[in-house]
Design an enzyme around this catalytic site. Sequence first.
Site, PDB file in Angstrom:
ATOM      1  CD  GLU A 161      36.057  41.625  40.914  1.00  0.00           C
ATOM      2  OE1 GLU A 161      35.187  41.887  40.084  1.00  0.00           O
ATOM      3  OE2 GLU A 161      37.263  41.871  40.741  1.00  0.00           O
ATOM      4  CD  GLU A 183      42.701  40.695  41.195  1.00  0.00           C
ATOM      5  OE1 GLU A 183      42.361  41.760  40.642  1.00  0.00           O
ATOM      6  OE2 GLU A 183      41.960  39.695  41.236  1.00  0.00           O
TER       7      GLU A 183
HETATM    8  O1  G3I Z   1      40.699  39.731  23.922  1.00  0.00           O
HETATM    9  C1  G3I Z   1      40.159  40.955  23.432  1.00  0.00           C
HETATM   10  C2  G3I Z   1      40.798  41.323  22.120  1.00  0.00           C
HETATM   11  O2  G3I Z   1      40.483  40.345  21.162  1.00  0.00           O
HETATM   12  C3  G3I Z   1      40.279  42.704  21.698  1.00  0.00           C
HETATM   13  O3  G3I Z   1      40.951  43.109  20.544  1.00  0.00           O
HETATM   14  C4  G3I Z   1      40.530  43.717  22.775  1.00  0.00           C
HETATM   15  C5  G3I Z   1      39.947  45.089  22.423  1.00  0.00           C
HETATM   16  O4  G3I Z   1      39.559  45.805  23.549  1.00  0.00           O
HETATM   17  O5  G3I Z   1      39.906  43.284  23.974  1.00  0.00           O
HETATM   18  C6  G3I Z   1      40.430  42.051  24.451  1.00  0.00           C
HETATM   19  O6  G3I Z   1      39.779  41.709  25.622  1.00  0.00           O
HETATM   20  C7  G3I Z   1      40.136  42.459  26.783  1.00  0.00           C
HETATM   21  C8  G3I Z   1      40.673  41.503  27.833  1.00  0.00           C
HETATM   22  O7  G3I Z   1      40.908  42.180  29.043  1.00  0.00           O
HETATM   23  C9  G3I Z   1      41.974  40.827  27.409  1.00  0.00           C
HETATM   24  O8  G3I Z   1      42.992  41.751  27.251  1.00  0.00           O
HETATM   25  C10 G3I Z   1      38.880  43.148  27.297  1.00  0.00           C
HETATM   26  O9  G3I Z   1      38.455  44.141  26.380  1.00  0.00           O
HETATM   27  C11 G3I Z   1      39.154  43.778  28.645  1.00  0.00           C
HETATM   28  O10 G3I Z   1      37.943  44.270  29.207  1.00  0.00           O
HETATM   29  C12 G3I Z   1      39.743  42.749  29.598  1.00  0.00           C
HETATM   30  O11 G3I Z   1      40.041  43.406  30.798  1.00  0.00           O
HETATM   31  C13 G3I Z   1      40.385  42.565  31.892  1.00  0.00           C
HETATM   32  C14 G3I Z   1      39.423  42.836  33.053  1.00  0.00           C
HETATM   33  O12 G3I Z   1      39.823  42.061  34.162  1.00  0.00           O
HETATM   34  C15 G3I Z   1      37.987  42.501  32.704  1.00  0.00           C
HETATM   35  O13 G3I Z   1      37.170  42.723  33.797  1.00  0.00           O
HETATM   36  C16 G3I Z   1      41.807  42.894  32.314  1.00  0.00           C
HETATM   37  O14 G3I Z   1      42.718  42.486  31.281  1.00  0.00           O
HETATM   38  C17 G3I Z   1      42.151  42.180  33.608  1.00  0.00           C
HETATM   39  O15 G3I Z   1      43.359  42.683  34.107  1.00  0.00           O
HETATM   40  C18 G3I Z   1      41.068  42.451  34.648  1.00  0.00           C
HETATM   41  O16 G3I Z   1      41.403  41.714  35.797  1.00  0.00           O
HETATM   42  C19 G3I Z   1      40.517  41.909  36.920  1.00  0.00           C
HETATM   43  C20 G3I Z   1      40.567  40.635  37.732  1.00  0.00           C
HETATM   44  O17 G3I Z   1      40.280  39.526  36.933  1.00  0.00           O
HETATM   45  C21 G3I Z   1      39.605  40.720  38.907  1.00  0.00           C
HETATM   46  N1  G3I Z   1      39.872  41.880  39.707  1.00  0.00           N
HETATM   47  C22 G3I Z   1      39.934  43.153  38.994  1.00  0.00           C
HETATM   48  C23 G3I Z   1      40.936  43.067  37.851  1.00  0.00           C
HETATM   49  C24 G3I Z   1      41.090  44.394  37.174  1.00  0.00           C
HETATM   50  O18 G3I Z   1      39.897  44.786  36.537  1.00  0.00           O
END
Ligand code: G3I
Length: 349
Positions: free
Chosen positions: A159, A267
């Site tokens: 990205e 994805e």
């Molecule tokens: O690990 C913490 C946990 O401890 C906490 O309790 C919880 C509360 O919100 O958050 C957890 O972290 C989250 C993490 O995913 C793991 O689940 C974050 O808040 C959350 O923002 C994060 O989101 C990820 C996102 O990327 C971040 O940008 C998504 O799971 C993941 O699917 C997403 O993946 C991205 C690709 O890497 C790149 N392309 C877009 C795609 C979708 O956004």
Amino acid sequence: MKAKKSILRITKILFSTALAIVFALSIFGCVEKNIRRYADAKKLDFGVAVRPSDMLYPERAELLADHFNILVAENTMKMQYLRPNPTFWNWSDIDQLINFAEEHKMKIKGHTFIWHSQNSGFVSSLNTREDALKVLRETITETLTRYKGRIAEYDICNEIFEENGTLRDSVWMRTIGPEYVDIAFQTAREADPSVKLLLNDYNNEYAGTAKADAFYNLVKSMVERGIPIDGVGFQMHMIAKDPIKEAALIANIRRFNDLGLTVSFTEVDVRIQMPVTPEKEAEQEAAYKTLLRIAMEEPNVKSFILWGYTDLQSWIPATFGGYGSAHLFDDKFQPKPLYYTLMDMIKAK
Ligand code: G3I
């Protein structure tokens, strides 16, 4: 007496025939439920993004091994988790994922080091070119060396473009400048000469948009300048009501083919604006089918990887309020009709 014996014989024959039929049906049933068998036969990388917990629940682990032949860590390989501070490397979740994949003869895709998001605190606060280069080189080299021969391909940078086609502001851009992309790919190639190196993005799939064209122009210039790159990733986070623009997608795939590069759908998901209706599901099915058909028809498209499998742990509702039901399995881990539609397409190809 004779009559009794023949009745017994006939009963035995009938019983064994019935057993054989039940056995055959159960095998046939298993095969029919399993998309992976057909993907393997077609040499299509059909995969999914997973979380460490997926491997801890036997029924989820079994589902993954049955239905997919390539796995990617949804979050675990990102800086925030991989290297939370300069001296601590969190290998255990990645090791567990790779061991699981190898046990089940699945490939692994690495995702992703050099990104503007999900960085650890020490990475976000890097402020000199020298320090940033050190972290970038160390992280890529340590990881690719550790998993040499065990990870098939990596999204080295992710990205890096804004929608208007300019390079996105990020810690890497601010400290190193635009050449951070070349340096990341060169470092990766030096660490593992045989692994496939990809540049990954979203909204880069339709030729003719500012972002997709800037993405293409950068990759073309990398190829022309001898910067090592093997392929590109189109993330494909789509919306059910927006039909896939086939001509622009195919034109884009083909111009990368002309550069000698592969394209991975990295994805894939197609989200629905809730509530789900049969009409919206039909739109979603049409989008998934078009993507899969194009992936199978264009010779340089090598993989079709889903960003999650179950609606239960989807990233979508938290990111796009009011949207959901984007995946192939429902929140009870049951395959939706969409799953069988895609399986039939792979089987028929
Ligand atoms: O690990 C913490 C946990 O401890 C906490 O309790 C919880 C509360 O919100 O958050 C957890 O972290 C989250 C993490 O995913 C793991 O689940 C974050 O808040 C959350 O923002 C994060 O989101 C990820 C996102 O990327 C971040 O940008 C998504 O799971 C993941 O699917 C997403 O993946 C991205 C690709 O890497 C790149 N392309 C877009 C795609 C979708 O956004």
